[in-house]
Write an enzyme that holds these catalytic residues in place. Structure first.
Site, PDB file in Angstrom:
ATOM      1  N   ASN A  12      13.840 -10.654  21.042  1.00  0.00           N
ATOM      2  CA  ASN A  12      13.996 -11.789  21.824  1.00  0.00           C
ATOM      3  C   ASN A  12      12.566 -11.488  23.167  1.00  0.00           C
ATOM      4  O   ASN A  12      11.623 -10.843  22.837  1.00  0.00           O
ATOM      5  CB  ASN A  12      15.100 -11.435  22.292  1.00  0.00           C
ATOM      6  CG  ASN A  12      16.493 -11.855  21.681  1.00  0.00           C
ATOM      7  OD1 ASN A  12      16.415 -13.189  20.818  1.00  0.00           O
ATOM      8  ND2 ASN A  12      17.655 -11.725  21.863  1.00  0.00           N
ATOM      9  N   GLY A  14      13.427 -10.956  26.453  1.00  0.00           N
ATOM     10  CA  GLY A  14      13.440  -9.824  27.786  1.00  0.00           C
ATOM     11  C   GLY A  14      13.148  -8.774  28.643  1.00  0.00           C
ATOM     12  O   GLY A  14      13.211  -8.296  29.592  1.00  0.00           O
ATOM     13  N   ASP A  15      13.038  -7.829  27.122  1.00  0.00           N
ATOM     14  CA  ASP A  15      12.280  -6.666  27.484  1.00  0.00           C
ATOM     15  C   ASP A  15      11.019  -7.021  28.078  1.00  0.00           C
ATOM     16  O   ASP A  15      10.460  -6.626  29.337  1.00  0.00           O
ATOM     17  CB  ASP A  15      12.399  -6.325  26.095  1.00  0.00           C
ATOM     18  CG  ASP A  15      13.220  -6.140  25.395  1.00  0.00           C
ATOM     19  OD1 ASP A  15      14.414  -5.511  25.819  1.00  0.00           O
ATOM     20  OD2 ASP A  15      13.287  -6.499  23.778  1.00  0.00           O
ATOM     21  N   TYR A 174      21.262 -18.489  23.077  1.00  0.00           N
ATOM     22  CA  TYR A 174      21.202 -17.531  21.556  1.00  0.00           C
ATOM     23  C   TYR A 174      22.646 -18.757  20.636  1.00  0.00           C
ATOM     24  O   TYR A 174      22.293 -19.537  21.706  1.00  0.00           O
ATOM     25  CB  TYR A 174      22.149 -15.921  21.722  1.00  0.00           C
ATOM     26  CG  TYR A 174      21.338 -15.574  22.444  1.00  0.00           C
ATOM     27  CD1 TYR A 174      19.983 -14.694  22.399  1.00  0.00           C
ATOM     28  CD2 TYR A 174      22.197 -14.850  23.963  1.00  0.00           C
ATOM     29  CE1 TYR A 174      20.066 -13.602  23.126  1.00  0.00           C
ATOM     30  CE2 TYR A 174      21.915 -13.908  24.797  1.00  0.00           C
ATOM     31  CZ  TYR A 174      20.425 -13.692  24.536  1.00  0.00           C
ATOM     32  OH  TYR A 174      19.440 -12.464  25.972  1.00  0.00           O
ATOM     33  N   GLU A 245      18.975 -11.652  30.609  1.00  0.00           N
ATOM     34  CA  GLU A 245      19.289 -11.101  31.613  1.00  0.00           C
ATOM     35  C   GLU A 245      18.508 -12.038  32.740  1.00  0.00           C
ATOM     36  O   GLU A 245      18.124 -12.127  33.274  1.00  0.00           O
ATOM     37  CB  GLU A 245      19.270  -9.111  31.629  1.00  0.00           C
ATOM     38  CG  GLU A 245      18.651  -8.604  32.989  1.00  0.00           C
ATOM     39  CD  GLU A 245      18.761  -6.738  33.110  1.00  0.00           C
ATOM     40  OE1 GLU A 245      19.874  -6.974  31.701  1.00  0.00           O
ATOM     41  OE2 GLU A 245      18.852  -6.232  33.809  1.00  0.00           O
ATOM     42  N   ASP A 246      16.806 -11.205  32.100  1.00  0.00           N
ATOM     43  CA  ASP A 246      15.909 -12.367  33.340  1.00  0.00           C
ATOM     44  C   ASP A 246      15.623 -14.252  33.850  1.00  0.00           C
ATOM     45  O   ASP A 246      15.443 -14.289  34.989  1.00  0.00           O
ATOM     46  CB  ASP A 246      14.229 -11.936  32.631  1.00  0.00           C
ATOM     47  CG  ASP A 246      13.571 -11.954  34.119  1.00  0.00           C
ATOM     48  OD1 ASP A 246      13.112 -11.695  34.540  1.00  0.00           O
ATOM     49  OD2 ASP A 246      12.844 -13.108  33.552  1.00  0.00           O
ATOM     50  N   SER A 247      16.033 -14.408  32.360  1.00  0.00           N
ATOM     51  CA  SER A 247      16.108 -16.124  33.320  1.00  0.00           C
ATOM     52  C   SER A 247      17.728 -16.586  33.774  1.00  0.00           C
ATOM     53  O   SER A 247      17.728 -17.333  34.781  1.00  0.00           O
ATOM     54  CB  SER A 247      16.578 -16.668  31.850  1.00  0.00           C
ATOM     55  OG  SER A 247      17.371 -16.281  30.607  1.00  0.00           O
TER      56      SER A 247
HETATM   57  O1  TRH Z   1      15.436 -13.209  25.445  1.00  0.00           O
HETATM   58  P1  TRH Z   1      16.423 -12.852  26.381  1.00  0.00           P
HETATM   59  O2  TRH Z   1      17.357 -12.478  25.632  1.00  0.00           O
HETATM   60  O3  TRH Z   1      16.515 -10.774  26.652  1.00  0.00           O
HETATM   61  C1  TRH Z   1      17.692 -10.102  26.652  1.00  0.00           C
HETATM   62  C2  TRH Z   1      17.597  -9.457  27.075  1.00  0.00           C
HETATM   63  O4  TRH Z   1      16.867  -9.011  27.771  1.00  0.00           O
HETATM   64  C3  TRH Z   1      18.883  -8.805  26.968  1.00  0.00           C
HETATM   65  O5  TRH Z   1      19.567  -8.149  28.030  1.00  0.00           O
HETATM   66  C4  TRH Z   1      18.795  -7.689  25.882  1.00  0.00           C
HETATM   67  O6  TRH Z   1      19.056  -7.012  25.951  1.00  0.00           O
HETATM   68  C5  TRH Z   1      17.969  -8.257  25.221  1.00  0.00           C
HETATM   69  O7  TRH Z   1      16.578  -9.311  25.524  1.00  0.00           O
HETATM   70  C6  TRH Z   1      16.476  -7.345  24.081  1.00  0.00           C
HETATM   71  O8  TRH Z   1      17.021 -12.934  27.673  1.00  0.00           O
HETATM   72  P2  TRH Z   1      16.363 -12.988  28.985  1.00  0.00           P
HETATM   73  O9  TRH Z   1      15.872 -11.535  29.760  1.00  0.00           O
HETATM   74  O10 TRH Z   1      16.671 -13.822  29.493  1.00  0.00           O
HETATM   75  O11 TRH Z   1      14.347 -12.589  29.227  1.00  0.00           O
HETATM   76  C7  TRH Z   1      13.855 -14.159  28.645  1.00  0.00           C
HETATM   77  C8  TRH Z   1      12.803 -14.066  29.408  1.00  0.00           C
HETATM   78  O12 TRH Z   1      11.751 -15.222  28.196  1.00  0.00           O
HETATM   79  C9  TRH Z   1      12.284 -14.138  30.639  1.00  0.00           C
HETATM   80  O13 TRH Z   1      11.653 -13.177  31.712  1.00  0.00           O
HETATM   81  C10 TRH Z   1      12.308 -16.062  30.877  1.00  0.00           C
HETATM   82  C11 TRH Z   1      11.147 -15.917  29.444  1.00  0.00           C
HETATM   83  N1  TRH Z   1      10.445 -16.862  29.449  1.00  0.00           N
HETATM   84  C12 TRH Z   1       9.241 -17.545  29.596  1.00  0.00           C
HETATM   85  O14 TRH Z   1       8.209 -16.976  30.566  1.00  0.00           O
HETATM   86  N2  TRH Z   1       9.291 -19.070  29.099  1.00  0.00           N
HETATM   87  C13 TRH Z   1      10.466 -19.613  28.297  1.00  0.00           C
HETATM   88  O15 TRH Z   1       9.504 -21.281  28.032  1.00  0.00           O
HETATM   89  C14 TRH Z   1      10.992 -19.269  28.155  1.00  0.00           C
HETATM   90  C15 TRH Z   1      12.438 -20.117  27.215  1.00  0.00           C
HETATM   91  C16 TRH Z   1      12.136 -17.705  28.761  1.00  0.00           C
END
Ligand code: TRH
Length: 354
Positions: A12, A14-15, A174, A245-247
């Site tokens: 994904n 988020g990291d 997801y 987490e971040d979103s």
């Molecule tokens: O992508 P994620 O599902 O990340 C996840 C979580 O961090 C989770 O805890 C971890 O275990 C796993 O990854 C490995 O969701 P998250 O955390 O919201 O991160 C998405 C990032 O993407 C956030 O920084 C926002 C960014 N984003 C953009 O910059 N542009 C976009 O168009 C979108 C949809 C997201």
């Protein structure tokens, strides 16, 4: 101070999304941050300005470690770098930045020290909602960015056209069996659904095919947005369905009702994590009648036979909106994650110097 921030991209976005945000925030506070990333691909569209990301691979020649080392989510910095930390006269403070959690175990472990083979110590730092946790990432200029934000101009910049009277809903999730039920509920009122790139787009298209208008529902599929524009999307919508987490944290600053699709874990551990967060909401924002019911259903933790409890009346949305404001105000009354990290570093660094 010089910070070495290590990020391993597991899956994904988020990291790297979270690490990039932290790096930008620390830099804005006058620190030098070397962001070591094993797979910077996503940053090309998420943060095209991220020119100074440092590659973490087999060829990397490691410099002398800085003052603070952060490994995101236990990603374990390379041995050669750790060896460099151990031989420094004043070893850096080593912090494992953990996942966001409101569970008692996370609060107990926050700030604890773990001895390492090298003679160094590693500290656990848990983001969270309470004062006794590591807090939530919130950049110093967030409020001013929000107060200058012009949603109309932003929609236009994205070549998107809102229509009067529509509820604007963003979707970032997801794989989720409740999506057909969500689409069903959204058709009952005038709704504009803005679907994020990747998983959410695939999921919605698998239900709707090429249809982009059905009863009261209008659908737009978004390209991957730069991170700053992703924030803008959350500010411009009335309801945000977020994940990970971040979103999720960003939705809490957006001040509009939001629902969290928590990262599902195979052992079901996400349930306790979600409930711990619900409890905090109840304690600090209100009963959460609409929020909790929708959140449980959206996360597959209530009867899947029942329709998704998407509020259909204005009063329900007003109540939820009022609680969201209280929740946000409570969080904003606390210090943010970077401030707590800096405090932590200044109170712990001397202790690890040799
Ligand atoms: O992508 P994620 O599902 O990340 C996840 C979580 O961090 C989770 O805890 C971890 O275990 C796993 O990854 C490995 O969701 P998250 O955390 O919201 O991160 C998405 C990032 O993407 C956030 O920084 C926002 C960014 N984003 C953009 O910059 N542009 C976009 O168009 C979108 C949809 C997201």
């Amino acid at each position: 101070m010089i910070w070495d921030l290590f990020c391993r991209v597991i899956d994904n976005w988020g990291d790297i999304g979270l690490c990039w945000r932290l790096a930008v925030d620390l830099r804005s506070r006058g620190h030098r941050v070397r962001l070591w990333v094993d797979d910077p691909e996503v940053l090309r569209w998420m943060a095209p300005e991220a020119l100074d990301v440092a590659p973490w691979n087999a060829q990397t020649i490691w410099p002398e470690p800085g003052d603070v080392v952060i490994e995101a989510f236990g990603c374990a910095p390379p041995e050669a770098f750790v060896a460099g930390m151990a031989v420094k006269a004043a070893p850096p403070l080593w912090i494992n930045l953990e996942y966001l959690s409101g569970e008692p175990a996370a609060l107990r472990n926050h700030g604890l020290r773990s001895p390492q083979r090298t003679g160094l110590h590693k500290y656990f730092f848990y983001p969270g909602w309470l004062e006794c946790s590591g807090g939530l990432l919130r950049e110093t200029h967030l409020e001013s960015r929000q107060s200058h934000f012009d949603a109309h101009a932003w929609w236009a910049s994205q070549k998107l056209t809102p229509q009067k009277g529509e509820q604007r809903v963003s979707l970032f999730c997801y794989s989720n069996p409740a999506i057909p039920s969500l689409l069903q509920a959204l058709q009952q009122q005038a709704t504009w659904l803005l679907v994020a790139a990747g998983h959410p787009t695939r999921e919605v298209q698998s239900v709707l095919g090429s249809v982009t208008k059905i009863n009261g529902l209008r659908v737009n599929y978004l390209p991957p947005l730069q991170q700053t524009d992703f924030d803008h999307l959350l500010w411009a919508c009335d309801v945000n369905l977020v994940r990970g987490e971040d979103s999720f944290v960003r939705a809490q600053w957006a001040q509009h009702p939001f629902v969290w699709h928590i990262y599902p874990q195979s052992d079901g551990a996400h349930r306790a994590k979600l409930l711990a967060y619900h409890q905090l909401w109840t304690d600090h924002a209100g009963p959460g009648t609409h929020h909790h019911a929708l959140s449980l259903a959206w996360n597959g933790l209530s009867d899947p036979q029942l329709p998704l409890p998407w509020p259909q009346d204005t009063l329900a949305w007003q109540q939820w909106q009022a609680e969201t404001r209280l929740w946000g105000a409570w969080l904003r009354s606390q210090t943010d994650l970077s401030t707590r990290l800096l405090d932590f570093v200044s109170s712990h660094r001397p202790a690890v110097q040799r």
